[in-house]
Design an enzyme around this catalytic site. Sequence first.
Site, PDB file in Angstrom:
ATOM      1  N   CYS A   1      45.540  59.770  21.848  1.00 19.66           N
ATOM      2  CA  CYS A   1      44.283  59.924  21.109  1.00 19.66           C
ATOM      3  C   CYS A   1      43.196  59.148  21.824  1.00 19.66           C
ATOM      4  CB  CYS A   1      44.453  59.364  19.700  1.00 19.66           C
ATOM      5  SG  CYS A   1      45.744  60.195  18.798  1.00 19.66           S
TER       6      CYS A   1
ATOM      7  N   ARG B   1      41.869  63.120  25.811  1.00 26.02           N
ATOM      8  CA  ARG B   1      43.099  62.432  25.386  1.00 26.02           C
ATOM      9  C   ARG B   1      43.733  63.095  24.169  1.00 26.02           C
ATOM     10  NH1 ARG B   1      43.685  57.325  27.600  1.00 26.02           N
ATOM     11  NH2 ARG B   1      45.166  56.782  25.976  1.00 26.02           N
TER      12      ARG B   1
ATOM     13  N   TRP C   1      45.412  63.808  18.737  1.00 26.16           N
ATOM     14  CA  TRP C   1      46.387  64.815  19.156  1.00 26.16           C
ATOM     15  C   TRP C   1      47.540  64.647  18.188  1.00 26.16           C
ATOM     16  CZ3 TRP C   1      51.083  64.521  22.501  1.00 26.16           C
ATOM     17  CH2 TRP C   1      51.538  65.782  22.856  1.00 26.16           C
TER      18      TRP C   1
ATOM     19  N   ASN D   1      46.159  55.067  17.446  1.00 27.24           N
ATOM     20  CA  ASN D   1      46.724  55.874  18.521  1.00 27.24           C
ATOM     21  C   ASN D   1      48.179  55.449  18.653  1.00 27.24           C
ATOM     22  OD1 ASN D   1      47.379  57.294  20.786  1.00 27.24           O
ATOM     23  ND2 ASN D   1      46.274  55.980  22.213  1.00 27.24           N
ATOM     24  N   GLY D   2      49.115  56.406  18.580  1.00 25.40           N
ATOM     25  CA  GLY D   2      50.527  56.061  18.769  1.00 25.40           C
ATOM     26  C   GLY D   2      51.358  56.548  17.592  1.00 25.40           C
TER      27      GLY D   2
ATOM     28  N   GLU E   1      55.647  72.304  41.466  1.00 26.35           N
ATOM     29  CA  GLU E   1      54.315  71.881  41.000  1.00 26.35           C
ATOM     30  C   GLU E   1      53.381  73.088  40.899  1.00 26.35           C
ATOM     31  OE1 GLU E   1      52.991  69.607  39.583  1.00 26.35           O
ATOM     32  OE2 GLU E   1      50.845  69.712  39.988  1.00 26.35           O
TER      33      GLU E   1
ATOM     34  N   LYS F   1      51.439  74.218  37.422  1.00 22.82           N
ATOM     35  CA  LYS F   1      49.982  74.398  37.307  1.00 22.82           C
ATOM     36  C   LYS F   1      49.652  75.746  36.685  1.00 22.82           C
ATOM     37  CE  LYS F   1      48.431  70.623  38.242  1.00 22.82           C
ATOM     38  NZ  LYS F   1      49.644  70.111  37.682  1.00 22.82           N
TER      39      LYS F   1
ATOM     40  N   GLU G   1      50.631  75.733  32.927  1.00 22.99           N
ATOM     41  CA  GLU G   1      49.907  74.871  31.972  1.00 22.99           C
ATOM     42  C   GLU G   1      48.433  75.223  31.846  1.00 22.99           C
ATOM     43  OE1 GLU G   1      49.657  70.665  32.789  1.00 22.99           O
ATOM     44  OE2 GLU G   1      49.715  70.980  34.931  1.00 22.99           O
TER      45      GLU G   1
ATOM     46  N   HIS H   1      71.570  82.873  45.097  1.00 20.65           N
ATOM     47  CA  HIS H   1      72.512  82.477  44.029  1.00 20.65           C
ATOM     48  C   HIS H   1      72.024  82.920  42.657  1.00 20.65           C
ATOM     49  CE1 HIS H   1      74.701  80.180  47.006  1.00 20.65           C
ATOM     50  NE2 HIS H   1      73.554  79.664  47.405  1.00 20.65           N
TER      51      HIS H   1
ATOM     52  N   LYS I   1      46.233  64.910  27.736  1.00 29.08           N
ATOM     53  CA  LYS I   1      46.262  64.282  29.053  1.00 29.08           C
ATOM     54  C   LYS I   1      47.330  63.205  29.150  1.00 29.08           C
ATOM     55  CE  LYS I   1      45.065  63.384  33.221  1.00 29.08           C
ATOM     56  NZ  LYS I   1      45.543  64.333  34.259  1.00 29.08           N
TER      57      LYS I   1
HETATM   58  C1  AGP Z   1      50.637  67.697  34.838  1.00 26.70           C
HETATM   59  O1  AGP Z   1      49.590  68.569  35.231  1.00 26.70           O
HETATM   60  C2  AGP Z   1      50.701  67.462  33.352  1.00 26.70           C
HETATM   61  N1  AGP Z   1      49.476  67.051  32.811  1.00 26.70           N
HETATM   62  C3  AGP Z   1      51.874  66.579  32.961  1.00 26.70           C
HETATM   63  O2  AGP Z   1      53.044  67.159  33.502  1.00 26.70           O
HETATM   64  C4  AGP Z   1      51.790  65.107  33.437  1.00 26.70           C
HETATM   65  O3  AGP Z   1      51.955  65.042  34.820  1.00 26.70           O
HETATM   66  C5  AGP Z   1      52.936  64.332  32.766  1.00 26.70           C
HETATM   67  O4  AGP Z   1      52.740  64.396  31.366  1.00 26.70           O
HETATM   68  C6  AGP Z   1      53.002  62.866  33.199  1.00 26.70           C
HETATM   69  O5  AGP Z   1      51.800  62.207  32.851  1.00 26.70           O
HETATM   70  P1  AGP Z   1      51.534  60.761  33.496  1.00 26.70           P
HETATM   71  O6  AGP Z   1      51.447  60.948  34.968  1.00 26.70           O
HETATM   72  O7  AGP Z   1      50.239  60.292  32.880  1.00 26.70           O
HETATM   73  O8  AGP Z   1      52.700  59.873  33.116  1.00 26.70           O
END
Ligand code: AGP
Length: 619
Positions: A2, A30, A78, A105-106, A488, A492, A495, A511, A614
């Site tokens: 958050c 966030r 969030w 937050n948490g 990766e 991308k 997401e 395989h 994020k």
């Molecule tokens: C990657 O594009 C994502 N946002 C997600 O996989 C992110 O890398 C993962 O949640 C880890 O976050 P961090 O690096 O802040 O620990």
Amino acid sequence: MCGIVGYVGKTLDGKAQNVVMEGLARLEYRGYDSAGIALVTESGVETEKRAGKLENLRSALEAHPLHDSRTGIGHTRWATHGGPTDGNAHPHRGGKGDKLALIHNGIIENFHSLKKELLAEGVEFRSETDTEVAAKLVGAEFDAVGDLTTAMRNVVNRLEGAFTLLAVHADVPGVVVGARRNSPLVVGLGEGENFMGSDVAAFIGYTRHALELGQDQIVTITPDSHSVINFDGSPAEGKAYEVTWDASAAEKGGYDSFMAKEIAEQPDAVANTLLGRTKDDGELVLDELRISEDQLRNVDRITFVACGTAAYSSLVAKYAIEHWTRIPVEVTLAHEFRYSDPIVDDRTLVVSVSQSGETMDTLMAVKHAKELGALTLSICNTQGSTIPRESDAVLYTHAGPEVAVASTKAFLAQITAAYILGLYLAQLRGENYADSAKVLMTELREMPAKIQDVLDRMDRVVEMANFMADTRSVLFLGRHVGFPIALEGALKLKEIAYIHAEGFAAGELKHGPIALIEPGQPVFIVVPSPDSPHELHKKVVSNIQEIRARGARTLVIAHDGDEDVVPFANEIIRVPQCSPMLAPLLTVVPLQVFALHLAMAKGLDADQPRNLAKSVTVE
Ligand code: AGP
């Protein structure tokens, strides 16, 4: 996950609301499924909160303005406990006359039992949140003791889990009290005004003087003072530092999106992460190293713990560090680590990789590693965040603020930091790569220019993204350090463009996955440089032939001068030549750009993709 903002100043006017709303706007990444604000005014505590994006709160405030104030807190959420509704949005109220407002937050892990006690006392709740339990407790405690700091301290000692709490009270205008455990909170120190935030973006437009808080600490701010105590009441000192990010660094800077801006910033992210890593004689140095060189020489196993993109940079690190140091390296997804009965002892170095430094899965893995006696090192992009503070050593990446949910520049900075760590360990242990550490560091310093070169070649990739906008599935292949890049690239696309995508090791094709190949199926292939060892290049070229023969649309990422791929590629995206181990810094860039522009072609919000935040600070 958050966004949290707090402000206290001297003048009763609209500034408190403005500061809070500006801060929330910078922190919206966030978490953004609801937002709210509380101000202490001459009428008492006034709050406004709305589900949905921050714009909904702004509209509500325009329709129903709050009175002038000099004390305010704000929150973007969030959801974890309770859906994203107006009622569940923060702030929550407590105490006689609802005079207390609190944001959080948490996760308060023992809120059920606390709520049960309060319900038995006849306390009524308006929401399903764990936060409201804290608000009720702090409000009641204030009614009993008459002091907000004491009330906060008495309550946080009853809470379990991870939390940042901020509270204001109608009877104490000009005071904001904050508390943190396993969750971010930084203080901004101004002239006749003070701030708090989940990170420095909350107040960066007003002050660059920041105060890092430690675990289990409470901070009380007034316009002219700040004081820090530990949860046990003993006095404490925050750690003052200057925020190097300027206000524009946290804004889009003329790009369509934060993600576009951050992709463009990658050369600087790598260059800045390399800065200051070597002495004049070329010897490597690390940040805040609280592990002795003898301990590091004694390491006989390295385990990376990370999530998502950070886990893929860890996979690149595995290949590099094993090659340079001959130490066995494994990569475990952080959320699996604790439950995998890991083999860890005092000769194990557990390296956490995290952009935010707040990912709860990764934080809990680090804590578990410490309980098992491991040495812990954090590769992190956020100064003053929780994971570095929990670790024995820190290697900060210097990618600058990464606002877009999809990680890009932090990914390249993480890979760079992993290379630095590998070369540092090789140098320390006198491995045969120690002498070539200087050679590789020199080549690493040339990589930012090569990344810029790739960025300057992206026109065709943008065109591809536009004419592939209705694509429903894309596959990604790679071998060796190209395999994590395939993973990766797929992440991308998933997401931010919401397209099913799968990355896998090219050798795995036969395989099973090759059954997925049908005419027109787009497949990206990350091709190693022709001078890679073990005939790696030749093997990948034959993989391209295999899928091309079955009708795949082969989108090949290959180094300049590689002519072997030409007969089998529907598209060739060229990257400059470089040492095979450093290629990930170049080959991932076209995949980032492709995903971004495909998302844009679909009219999607690449910065704030659906269902994601994020920083995932819940397990
Ligand atoms: C990657 O594009 C994502 N946002 C997600 O996989 C992110 O890398 C993962 O949640 C880890 O976050 P961090 O690096 O802040 O620990």
